[in-house]
Motif scaffolding. Structure first.
Motif, PDB file in Angstrom:
ATOM      1  N   SER A  38       9.125 -20.761 -48.389  1.00  0.00           N
ATOM      2  CA  SER A  38       7.823 -20.662 -49.037  1.00  0.00           C
ATOM      3  C   SER A  38       6.706 -20.261 -48.377  1.00  0.00           C
ATOM      4  O   SER A  38       6.926 -20.025 -46.996  1.00  0.00           O
ATOM      5  N   THR A  39       5.652 -19.663 -48.802  1.00  0.00           N
ATOM      6  CA  THR A  39       4.440 -19.268 -47.882  1.00  0.00           C
ATOM      7  C   THR A  39       4.201 -20.181 -47.173  1.00  0.00           C
ATOM      8  O   THR A  39       3.827 -19.651 -45.845  1.00  0.00           O
ATOM      9  N   LYS A  50      -2.225 -20.178 -44.358  1.00  0.00           N
ATOM     10  CA  LYS A  50      -1.763 -19.336 -45.629  1.00  0.00           C
ATOM     11  C   LYS A  50      -2.632 -18.254 -45.855  1.00  0.00           C
ATOM     12  O   LYS A  50      -2.107 -17.102 -45.991  1.00  0.00           O
ATOM     13  N   PHE A  58       2.146 -10.100 -49.200  1.00  0.00           N
ATOM     14  CA  PHE A  58       1.990  -9.268 -50.266  1.00  0.00           C
ATOM     15  C   PHE A  58       2.430  -7.971 -49.943  1.00  0.00           C
ATOM     16  O   PHE A  58       3.130  -7.314 -50.827  1.00  0.00           O
ATOM     17  N   VAL A  61       6.298  -7.552 -49.457  1.00  0.00           N
ATOM     18  CA  VAL A  61       6.881  -7.738 -50.860  1.00  0.00           C
ATOM     19  C   VAL A  61       6.838  -6.111 -51.551  1.00  0.00           C
ATOM     20  O   VAL A  61       7.869  -5.553 -51.835  1.00  0.00           O
ATOM     21  N   ARG A  68      10.820 -11.747 -53.404  1.00  0.00           N
ATOM     22  CA  ARG A  68      10.263 -12.900 -53.503  1.00  0.00           C
ATOM     23  C   ARG A  68      11.096 -13.422 -54.885  1.00  0.00           C
ATOM     24  O   ARG A  68      10.959 -12.905 -56.026  1.00  0.00           O
ATOM     25  N   ASP A  69      11.465 -14.665 -54.752  1.00  0.00           N
ATOM     26  CA  ASP A  69      12.275 -15.517 -56.077  1.00  0.00           C
ATOM     27  C   ASP A  69      11.167 -15.817 -57.220  1.00  0.00           C
ATOM     28  O   ASP A  69      10.207 -16.608 -56.759  1.00  0.00           O
ATOM     29  N   PRO A  70      11.313 -15.049 -58.378  1.00  0.00           N
ATOM     30  CA  PRO A  70      10.117 -15.368 -59.357  1.00  0.00           C
ATOM     31  C   PRO A  70       9.883 -16.603 -59.803  1.00  0.00           C
ATOM     32  O   PRO A  70       9.055 -17.070 -60.303  1.00  0.00           O
ATOM     33  N   THR A  72      11.042 -19.415 -57.715  1.00  0.00           N
ATOM     34  CA  THR A  72      10.426 -20.686 -56.887  1.00  0.00           C
ATOM     35  C   THR A  72       9.430 -20.090 -55.915  1.00  0.00           C
ATOM     36  O   THR A  72       8.524 -20.726 -55.117  1.00  0.00           O
ATOM     37  N   GLU A  73       9.168 -18.694 -56.126  1.00  0.00           N
ATOM     38  CA  GLU A  73       8.119 -18.013 -55.064  1.00  0.00           C
ATOM     39  C   GLU A  73       8.518 -18.049 -53.680  1.00  0.00           C
ATOM     40  O   GLU A  73       7.763 -17.654 -52.730  1.00  0.00           O
ATOM     41  N   GLU A  74       9.763 -18.557 -53.250  1.00  0.00           N
ATOM     42  CA  GLU A  74      10.197 -18.412 -51.961  1.00  0.00           C
ATOM     43  C   GLU A  74      10.617 -16.983 -51.551  1.00  0.00           C
ATOM     44  O   GLU A  74      11.009 -16.200 -52.448  1.00  0.00           O
ATOM     45  N   LEU A  75      10.683 -16.597 -50.309  1.00  0.00           N
ATOM     46  CA  LEU A  75      10.758 -15.158 -49.837  1.00  0.00           C
ATOM     47  C   LEU A  75      11.905 -15.146 -48.740  1.00  0.00           C
ATOM     48  O   LEU A  75      12.302 -16.068 -47.975  1.00  0.00           O
TER      49      LEU A  75
END
Length: 258
Positions: A38-39, A50, A58, A61, A68-70, A72-75
């Motif tokens: 995650s961020t 952050k 950003f 990506v 970026r997983d839509p 979970t927002e994890e990268l």
């Protein structure tokens, strides 16, 4: 859970580039993590806020370096860096020489063939040929797995020096690593003596992996070709015939690469 931590570079250098340094820190962290982050986890691991890394994430990506997983927002890292590496003259030459030879190989054997290289302790499929049979087993381009677990990866490692072998072993799964290290080294030495590997697939019942190396002038493997041979009920197995065709193809590619 173990907390990853990457020390930001403290060297000021003659030409500081803070934004570039942040971006490289993020890429190196995700490469080491080998899992989505995650961020917040990225910021904490880098010792930054952050807000400091938000814009950089950003941009990475948007430029395709991170996924970026839509949900979970994890990268995670994308294949972008690997794709750029494949544009180098040496990598392009390998694919350009191997691809038509693999098409002929697949036509002769009626089996699919895959060109595999090593990248950071993993095998990566960079080209394939589907074969002419009514059924074939084909791996997608970019498919990865730990080199020490893959038939194609073990073939490449068999024709490397001890240092690269050890680094790939260290990059593999940690469970049972020490116990299996001696057995793996003995297996690699046996593959190097034999010049190929024929083994049951680690993942797919009914599939026999047939693999051989593509060697440079020093005898080191720059890649391997693996044929996932489908063993079909009622059909005669042709492992030895396919292996002979594969070995001839790999020798031809090696000679053309110089």
């Amino acid at each position: 859970m173990e907390q990853l931590h990457v020390e930001p570079s403290s060297r000021p250098g003659p030409y500081p580039a803070p934004a570039l340094e942040k971006g490289l820190e993020i890429i190196e962290l995700l490469a080491a993590a080998q899992k989505p982050l995650s961020t917040r986890a990225i910021a904490e691991s880098l010792g930054r806020s952050k807000g400091e890394i938000f814009r950089m994430l950003f941009v990475l990506v948007e430029r395709g370096y991170l996924n970026r997983d839509p949900a979970t927002e994890e990268l995670t890292l994308s294949n972008r860096l690997f794709e750029l590496g494949m544009r180098t003259p040496r990598a392009r030459q390998l694919v350009e020489v191997a691809a038509p030879a693999m098409e002929k190989l697949s036509a002769k054997t009626a089996q699919s063939a895959h060109l595999v290289v090593l990248n950071e302790g993993e095998t990566v499929v960079i080209a394939n040929a589907a074969g002419t049979g009514d059924i074939s087993f084909t791996l997608r381009l970019g498919y990865r797995r730990p080199a020490v677990e893959a038939t194609s990866g073990r073939v490449i490692l068999a024709f490397q020096d001890d240092d690269l072998r050890q680094r790939s072993l260290n990059a593999g799964p940690s469970h049972g690593r020490e116990e299996n290290a001696g057995l793996l080294r003995a297996m690699l030495d046996e593959i190097a003596t034999r010049g190929f590997l024929v083994a049951e697939s680690h993942d797919m019942p009914g599939v026999t992996d047939i693999s051989a190396p593509i060697l440079d002038r020093q005898g080191r493997a720059v890649a391997s070709i693996v044929i996932p041979y489908l063993n079909r009920r009622g059909a005669r197995t042709r492992h030895e015939e396919v292996l002979a065709e594969l070995l001839a193809t790999c020798r031809m590619i090696s000679s053309e690469l110089g």
